[in-house]
Scaffold this motif. Structure first.
Motif, PDB file in Angstrom:
ATOM      1  N   TRP A 182       0.842  -1.194   0.000  1.00 32.01           N
ATOM      2  CA  TRP A 182       0.000   0.000   0.000  1.00 32.01           C
ATOM      3  C   TRP A 182       0.876   1.242   0.000  1.00 32.01           C
ATOM      4  N   GLU A 183       0.490   2.228  -0.792  1.00 31.42           N
ATOM      5  CA  GLU A 183       1.236   3.477  -0.882  1.00 31.42           C
ATOM      6  C   GLU A 183       0.268   4.655  -0.925  1.00 31.42           C
ATOM      7  N   VAL A 184       0.810   5.830  -0.666  1.00 27.77           N
ATOM      8  CA  VAL A 184       0.044   7.070  -0.760  1.00 27.77           C
ATOM      9  C   VAL A 184       0.719   7.962  -1.796  1.00 27.77           C
ATOM     10  N   PRO A 185      -0.039   8.550  -2.731  1.00 30.97           N
ATOM     11  CA  PRO A 185       0.560   9.444  -3.730  1.00 30.97           C
ATOM     12  C   PRO A 185       1.257  10.619  -3.066  1.00 30.97           C
ATOM     13  N   ASP A 186       2.296  11.130  -3.705  1.00 28.47           N
ATOM     14  CA  ASP A 186       3.042  12.268  -3.170  1.00 28.47           C
ATOM     15  C   ASP A 186       2.159  13.500  -2.988  1.00 28.47           C
ATOM     16  N   SER A 187       1.074  13.574  -3.747  1.00 28.83           N
ATOM     17  CA  SER A 187       0.223  14.763  -3.702  1.00 28.83           C
ATOM     18  C   SER A 187      -0.596  14.863  -2.422  1.00 28.83           C
ATOM     19  N   VAL A 188      -0.644  13.782  -1.637  1.00 30.87           N
ATOM     20  CA  VAL A 188      -1.438  13.789  -0.406  1.00 30.87           C
ATOM     21  C   VAL A 188      -0.535  14.164   0.774  1.00 30.87           C
ATOM     22  N   PRO A 189      -0.798  15.290   1.471  1.00 29.68           N
ATOM     23  CA  PRO A 189       0.006  15.676   2.636  1.00 29.68           C
ATOM     24  C   PRO A 189      -0.059  14.610   3.724  1.00 29.68           C
ATOM     25  N   SER A 190       1.058  14.361   4.371  1.00 29.11           N
ATOM     26  CA  SER A 190       1.134  13.301   5.379  1.00 29.11           C
ATOM     27  C   SER A 190       0.097  13.483   6.481  1.00 29.11           C
ATOM     28  N   GLU A 191      -0.153  14.728   6.863  1.00 36.58           N
ATOM     29  CA  GLU A 191      -1.072  14.966   7.977  1.00 36.58           C
ATOM     30  C   GLU A 191      -2.533  14.764   7.578  1.00 36.58           C
ATOM     31  N   GLN A 192      -2.806  14.545   6.271  1.00 32.99           N
ATOM     32  CA  GLN A 192      -4.184  14.397   5.814  1.00 32.99           C
ATOM     33  C   GLN A 192      -4.492  12.996   5.293  1.00 32.99           C
ATOM     34  N   ILE A 193      -3.606  12.030   5.544  1.00 36.60           N
ATOM     35  CA  ILE A 193      -3.779  10.689   4.994  1.00 36.60           C
ATOM     36  C   ILE A 193      -4.981   9.992   5.620  1.00 36.60           C
ATOM     37  N   GLU A 194      -5.831   9.446   4.764  1.00 37.38           N
ATOM     38  CA  GLU A 194      -6.956   8.627   5.191  1.00 37.38           C
ATOM     39  C   GLU A 194      -6.797   7.236   4.570  1.00 37.38           C
ATOM     40  N   LEU A 195      -7.493   6.274   5.149  1.00 34.34           N
ATOM     41  CA  LEU A 195      -7.363   4.890   4.706  1.00 34.34           C
ATOM     42  C   LEU A 195      -7.667   4.724   3.230  1.00 34.34           C
ATOM     43  N   GLU A 196      -8.738   5.375   2.759  1.00 40.29           N
ATOM     44  CA  GLU A 196      -9.157   5.196   1.372  1.00 40.29           C
ATOM     45  C   GLU A 196      -8.214   5.852   0.367  1.00 40.29           C
ATOM     46  N   GLN A 197      -7.273   6.669   0.839  1.00 38.79           N
ATOM     47  CA  GLN A 197      -6.348   7.324  -0.077  1.00 38.79           C
ATOM     48  C   GLN A 197      -5.153   6.448  -0.432  1.00 38.79           C
ATOM     49  N   HIS A 198      -4.996   5.337   0.251  1.00 39.81           N
ATOM     50  CA  HIS A 198      -3.913   4.424  -0.077  1.00 39.81           C
ATOM     51  C   HIS A 198      -4.179   3.746  -1.416  1.00 39.81           C
ATOM     52  N   GLN A 199      -3.125   3.548  -2.180  1.00 38.32           N
ATOM     53  CA  GLN A 199      -3.206   2.807  -3.432  1.00 38.32           C
ATOM     54  C   GLN A 199      -2.483   1.480  -3.264  1.00 38.32           C
ATOM     55  N   ARG A 200      -3.082   0.437  -3.820  1.00 39.55           N
ATOM     56  CA  ARG A 200      -2.458  -0.879  -3.745  1.00 39.55           C
ATOM     57  C   ARG A 200      -1.580  -1.060  -4.979  1.00 39.55           C
ATOM     58  N   MET A 201      -0.280  -1.149  -4.767  1.00 36.06           N
ATOM     59  CA  MET A 201       0.669  -1.248  -5.868  1.00 36.06           C
ATOM     60  C   MET A 201       1.288  -2.634  -5.923  1.00 36.06           C
ATOM     61  N   LEU A 202       1.486  -3.111  -7.145  1.00 32.57           N
ATOM     62  CA  LEU A 202       2.153  -4.386  -7.366  1.00 32.57           C
ATOM     63  C   LEU A 202       3.423  -4.133  -8.176  1.00 32.57           C
ATOM     64  N   TYR A 203       4.542  -4.608  -7.651  1.00 36.03           N
ATOM     65  CA  TYR A 203       5.821  -4.514  -8.350  1.00 36.03           C
ATOM     66  C   TYR A 203       6.267  -5.930  -8.704  1.00 36.03           C
ATOM     67  N   THR A 204       6.743  -6.114  -9.920  1.00 28.30           N
ATOM     68  CA  THR A 204       7.152  -7.449 -10.345  1.00 28.30           C
ATOM     69  C   THR A 204       8.553  -7.427 -10.938  1.00 28.30           C
ATOM     70  N   ALA A 205       9.197  -8.593 -10.900  1.00 31.55           N
ATOM     71  CA  ALA A 205      10.497  -8.770 -11.532  1.00 31.55           C
ATOM     72  C   ALA A 205      10.619 -10.211 -11.973  1.00 31.55           C
ATOM     73  N   ASN A 206      11.264 -10.433 -13.123  1.00 30.01           N
ATOM     74  CA  ASN A 206      11.493 -11.813 -13.548  1.00 30.01           C
ATOM     75  C   ASN A 206      12.759 -11.943 -14.372  1.00 30.01           C
ATOM     76  N   VAL A 207      13.344 -13.122 -14.296  1.00 29.68           N
ATOM     77  CA  VAL A 207      14.400 -13.549 -15.206  1.00 29.68           C
ATOM     78  C   VAL A 207      14.007 -14.920 -15.735  1.00 29.68           C
ATOM     79  N   GLY A 208      14.294 -15.159 -17.017  1.00 28.06           N
ATOM     80  CA  GLY A 208      13.938 -16.434 -17.611  1.00 28.06           C
ATOM     81  C   GLY A 208      12.504 -16.457 -18.073  1.00 28.06           C
TER      82      GLY A 208
END
Length: 294
Positions: A132-158
């Motif tokens: 879960w991440e929060v966009p840079d545009s959201v001030p830290s003091e104003q973070i709410e649960l619904e503002q989190h984004q679920r991010m998936l990072y992947t890597a592969n070889v072969g």
């Protein structure tokens, strides 16, 4: 799918504090099935690993499938240690792009397997990190649960592959590093190698892996990486070795399990289908179903 831009990461645990206990349920379920395929294979060289609440962060996830060759030393080491390497690097500098962390961790694993393990084994690898991440545009003091984004990072070889089912359609998040691929062929030849019978120096079918020190600089550990935001249009993720993908297309795999709600049953069905279609390799399938109704 995104390839650039930094997002600031906040502690999801802190934000959910004070919310209803239901908020603490994992937003995904994981199922795994495997088969040695003893009709064709004397040993099982696949290894898989997944870690819930990865890096001690609520609702994060780590998922990895490793397909060994020339022995299982490389795949076993990666299955036991790569997630620890990644966690240490992630927490060491939380401002670093996760794709760079994946790249650095794969290179470290490649070097460690080559220098510290006996034998000449190698493995293909496909890894996903869900967080879960929060966009840079959201001030830290104003973070709410619904503002989190679920991010998936992947890597592969072969040729171990990750496929996302988005709105019923397959989206491949990995790149098959095979000696039959024109770009990989050019890279190997530029490094002084030869491609014969669609194999590196006539022997290895994949052009990127972790280990395989016999091939030195021809077969490298630098992964293909991606990042994508997981939304309510995403149903599930499939991570599987080529024992599945040699006989089943991406969309066919998604269609085969789209109506199955149990991740373990979905993984088992894909393994059965691969065996029925005549795969001659070990088969390992991991299915991650996203809970999008929470």
């Amino acid at each position: 799918m995104t390839r650039g831009g930094q997002r600031k990461q906040e502690s999801y645990d802190e934000v959910v504090a004070g919310h209803d206990p239901e908020s603490y349920k994992l937003s995904y379920t994981v199922g795994v099935a495997e088969n040695q395929n003893s009709k064709f294979r004397k040993t099982m060289e696949d290894v898989h690993t997944y870690v819930e609440n990865f890096a001690s962060r609520l609702d994060w996830g780590y998922f990895g499938v490793f397909d060994g060759h020339a022995g299982n030393q490389a795949s076993k080491w990666c299955g036991s240690h790569l997630h620890t390497v990644l966690e240490k690097k992630l927490l060491g500098d939380e401002s670093e792009d996760v794709r760079e962390v994946l790249n650095d961790s794969f290179i470290y694993a490649d070097q460690h397997v080559n220098s510290d393990l006996g034998g000449n084994s190698g493995c293909t690898a496909a890894v996903g990190i869900l967080r879960w991440e929060v966009p840079d545009s959201v001030p830290s003091e104003q973070i709410e649960l619904e503002q989190h984004q679920r991010m998936l990072y992947t890597a592969n070889v072969g040729d171990t592959r990750i496929v996302l089912c988005r709105n019923g359609h397959s989206v491949r998040l990995t790149y098959d590093h095979k000696a039959s691929d024109i770009l990989e062929m050019q890279r190997v030849e530029a490094a002084g190698g030869l491609i014969m019978r669609s194999r590196v120096n006539g022997m290895l079918a994949v052009t990127r892996s972790l280990g395989d020190k016999f091939f030195d600089s021809l077969v490298v550990g630098n992964p293909f990486t991606t990042s994508v935001e997981i939304t309510t249009t995403d149903q599930f993720l499939i991570i599987a070795c080529d024992g599945l993908w040699d006989v089943i297309e991406d969309q066919e795999a998604c269609d085969s399990i789209k109506d199955i709600d149990d991740a373990n049953e979905a993984a088992k069905k894909l393994v059965r289908l691969a065996l029925e279609k005549g795969t001659t390799d070990n088969v390992t399938v991991m299915v991650i179903i996203f809970e999008n109704n929470s």
